[in-house]
Design a protein around this motif. Sequence first.
Motif, PDB file in Angstrom:
ATOM      1  N   ALA A 111       0.777  -1.458  -0.269  1.00 32.49           N
ATOM      2  CA  ALA A 111       0.052  -0.102   0.280  1.00 32.49           C
ATOM      3  C   ALA A 111       1.067   1.327   0.095  1.00 32.49           C
TER       4      ALA A 111
ATOM      5  N   PHE B 123       2.109   2.110  -3.379  1.00 30.16           N
ATOM      6  CA  PHE B 123       1.282   1.751  -4.426  1.00 30.16           C
ATOM      7  C   PHE B 123       0.725   4.135  -4.607  1.00 30.16           C
ATOM      8  N   TYR B 124       0.489   4.075  -2.775  1.00 30.48           N
ATOM      9  CA  TYR B 124       0.099   5.160  -3.140  1.00 30.48           C
ATOM     10  C   TYR B 124       1.253   6.046  -3.200  1.00 30.48           C
TER      11      TYR B 124
ATOM     12  N   ASP C  95      -6.556  -0.681  -4.333  1.00 29.96           N
ATOM     13  CA  ASP C  95      -5.400  -0.495  -3.491  1.00 29.96           C
ATOM     14  C   ASP C  95      -4.817  -1.789  -3.511  1.00 29.96           C
TER      15      ASP C  95
END
Length: 141
Positions: A18, A21-22, A121
């Motif tokens: 995560a 991803f962000y 996500d």
Amino acid sequence: MALAPFHLAIPVHDLAAARHFYGEVFGCAEGRSSEHWVDFDFFGHQLVIHQAPKMAYQEAAVSNPVDGHDVPVPHFGVVLGWADWEALAERLRSRDTQFVIEPYVRFKGQVGEQATMFLLDPCGNALEFKAFKDIGQLFAK
């Protein structure tokens, strides 16, 4: 009216995936963090990813029909300017993003016409990004 930034904390069962991803896919600047959570500047808002067990909605998506598509519920995201939405769609496409609903314009010629896209996500949290050519249509009936 100036908008106040929102704060949203979401569960992620894979903090490293995560975080990538962000931070990398979306290019969100990272703020404070610990072993169990990370703050991001999510388009001017505070998004916090928290290490947590997988939630039921992350296992099996629920959806509602909207404009001929199955919209995942729950979801969150941001209303962007049209050019920013187009740039984000291109950024995500260039990274071979798997979309739940590919970028397109919904409600063409109707009240509330908008560009939208949905994706997940790595932990199954659904996101929607949209834009209006006429932001005055945001809450139009």
